[in-house]
Write a protein that holds these residues in place. Sequence first.
Motif, short mmCIF file in Angstrom:
data_model
loop_
_atom_site.label_atom_id
_atom_site.label_comp_id
_atom_site.label_asym_id
_atom_site.label_seq_id
_atom_site.Cartn_x
_atom_site.Cartn_y
_atom_site.Cartn_z
N ILE A 96 0.84 -1.20 0.00
CA ILE A 96 0.00 0.00 0.00
C ILE A 96 0.88 1.26 0.00
CG2 ILE A 96 -1.62 1.36 1.40
CD1 ILE A 96 -2.92 -1.32 2.21
N ALA A 97 1.95 1.23 0.79
CA ALA A 97 2.86 2.38 0.84
C ALA A 97 3.49 2.64 -0.53
CB ALA A 97 3.94 2.15 1.89
N HIS A 98 3.91 1.58 -1.21
CA HIS A 98 4.49 1.75 -2.55
C HIS A 98 3.46 2.30 -3.52
CE1 HIS A 98 8.34 0.02 -1.68
NE2 HIS A 98 7.78 -1.07 -1.20
N THR A 99 2.23 1.85 -3.41
CA THR A 99 1.16 2.35 -4.28
C THR A 99 0.94 3.84 -4.05
OG1 THR A 99 0.06 0.20 -4.32
CG2 THR A 99 -1.30 2.11 -4.86
N PHE A 100 0.81 4.25 -2.78
CA PHE A 100 0.62 5.67 -2.47
C PHE A 100 1.81 6.50 -2.95
CE2 PHE A 100 -2.34 4.79 1.35
CZ PHE A 100 -3.44 4.76 0.50
N ASP A 101 3.02 5.96 -2.80
CA ASP A 101 4.22 6.68 -3.21
C ASP A 101 4.24 6.91 -4.72
OD1 ASP A 101 6.61 7.93 -2.33
OD2 ASP A 101 7.77 6.24 -3.11
N GLN A 102 3.91 5.88 -5.48
CA GLN A 102 3.89 6.01 -6.95
C GLN A 102 2.84 7.03 -7.40
OE1 GLN A 102 6.08 4.38 -9.27
NE2 GLN A 102 7.09 4.25 -7.29
N LYS A 103 1.68 7.01 -6.74
CA LYS A 103 0.62 7.96 -7.10
C LYS A 103 1.00 9.38 -6.70
CE LYS A 103 -3.28 4.80 -7.23
NZ LYS A 103 -3.65 4.99 -8.63
N ARG A 104 1.62 9.53 -5.52
CA ARG A 104 2.05 10.85 -5.05
C ARG A 104 3.08 11.46 -6.01
NH1 ARG A 104 6.44 12.47 -2.45
NH2 ARG A 104 7.12 10.35 -2.05
N LEU A 105 3.98 10.62 -6.49
CA LEU A 105 5.04 11.08 -7.40
C LEU A 105 4.56 11.23 -8.85
CD1 LEU A 105 7.98 8.93 -5.99
CD2 LEU A 105 7.61 11.39 -5.69
N LYS A 106 3.29 10.83 -9.09
CA LYS A 106 2.70 10.89 -10.43
C LYS A 106 3.61 10.22 -11.46
CE LYS A 106 0.02 15.11 -9.67
NZ LYS A 106 -0.15 15.11 -8.32
N GLN A 107 4.01 9.00 -11.15
CA GLN A 107 4.91 8.26 -12.01
C GLN A 107 4.21 7.85 -13.31
OE1 GLN A 107 8.24 7.57 -11.52
NE2 GLN A 107 7.97 9.08 -9.89
N PRO A 108 4.94 7.87 -14.43
CA PRO A 108 4.34 7.47 -15.72
C PRO A 108 4.20 5.96 -15.81
CG PRO A 108 6.66 7.94 -16.01
CD PRO A 108 6.34 8.29 -14.58
N LEU A 109 3.56 5.51 -16.87
CA LEU A 109 3.43 4.08 -17.13
C LEU A 109 4.81 3.43 -17.12
CD1 LEU A 109 1.45 1.78 -17.84
CD2 LEU A 109 1.89 2.31 -20.24
N TYR A 110 4.94 2.31 -16.46
CA TYR A 110 6.24 1.64 -16.34
C TYR A 110 6.66 1.03 -17.68
CZ TYR A 110 9.80 -1.73 -15.06
OH TYR A 110 10.96 -2.45 -14.99
N ARG A 111 7.88 1.26 -18.06
CA ARG A 111 8.49 0.62 -19.24
C ARG A 111 9.83 0.08 -18.82
NH1 ARG A 111 4.49 -0.16 -22.71
NH2 ARG A 111 3.51 1.76 -23.35
N HIS A 112 10.05 -1.19 -19.04
CA HIS A 112 11.33 -1.79 -18.67
C HIS A 112 12.39 -1.35 -19.67
CE1 HIS A 112 13.38 -4.59 -16.08
NE2 HIS A 112 14.10 -4.95 -17.13
N PRO A 113 13.62 -1.07 -19.19
CA PRO A 113 14.68 -0.60 -20.10
C PRO A 113 15.03 -1.65 -21.16
CG PRO A 113 15.31 -0.32 -17.80
CD PRO A 113 14.05 -1.11 -17.81
N TRP A 114 15.11 -1.20 -22.41
CA TRP A 114 15.43 -2.10 -23.52
C TRP A 114 16.78 -2.79 -23.32
CZ3 TRP A 114 12.35 -4.21 -26.85
CH2 TRP A 114 11.15 -3.58 -27.16
N GLU A 115 17.76 -2.08 -22.76
CA GLU A 115 19.10 -2.68 -22.61
C GLU A 115 19.10 -3.92 -21.70
OE1 GLU A 115 18.92 1.04 -19.97
OE2 GLU A 115 18.45 0.58 -22.04
N ASP A 116 18.06 -4.07 -20.89
CA ASP A 116 17.96 -5.27 -20.05
C ASP A 116 17.45 -6.48 -20.79
OD1 ASP A 116 18.87 -3.83 -17.91
OD2 ASP A 116 16.98 -3.83 -16.80
N VAL A 117 16.78 -6.26 -21.93
CA VAL A 117 16.17 -7.38 -22.66
C VAL A 117 16.76 -7.65 -24.03
CG1 VAL A 117 13.97 -7.28 -21.43
CG2 VAL A 117 14.29 -5.90 -23.47
N LEU A 118 17.48 -6.68 -24.60
CA LEU A 118 18.10 -6.89 -25.90
C LEU A 118 19.35 -7.73 -25.78
CD1 LEU A 118 17.80 -3.36 -27.54
CD2 LEU A 118 16.44 -5.39 -28.03
N HIS A 119 19.53 -8.62 -26.70
CA HIS A 119 20.73 -9.47 -26.71
C HIS A 119 21.78 -8.84 -27.62
CE1 HIS A 119 18.70 -12.65 -24.57
NE2 HIS A 119 17.66 -12.50 -25.39
#
Length: 121
Positions: A96-119
């Motif tokens: 719940i705390a993480h949820t409130f924190d993300q909403k308070r910070l108005k974080q954008p839609l999560y996108r995982h970094p491409w460099e972590d998945v590209l070979h």
Amino acid sequence: MLCVDHGPCVSGAHNSIVNSIVTTRAGKDLVSCLVSGLLTIGPRLGGANDDAAWYFKDAYDRNRDNKDKRVELLQKFVGIGYLNWLFVLARYIGLIAHTFDQKRLKQPLYRHPWEDVLHPK
């Protein structure tokens, strides 16, 4: 105090945190975010409580004496998946705390970094 450890560096906690954060960033409500994190709890995440209880029960069934009050309390609740509620109680406040924190910070839609998945080629 048995299970309360909601830091981001523990792999199981990280999984729950990430699920609730991604759900939060997708604009979902608090209950959806909480459930998203809690649904990962099972045999591999939080299952140690239940596994430990089986060992305690086995020792009890073999008439091994253990005067530890924690063992006596856990023996009353032993069953497949029954003790994961301890893990749920320890995790829901952090989720719940993480949820409130993300909403308070108005974080954008999560996108995982491409460099972590590209070979590399």
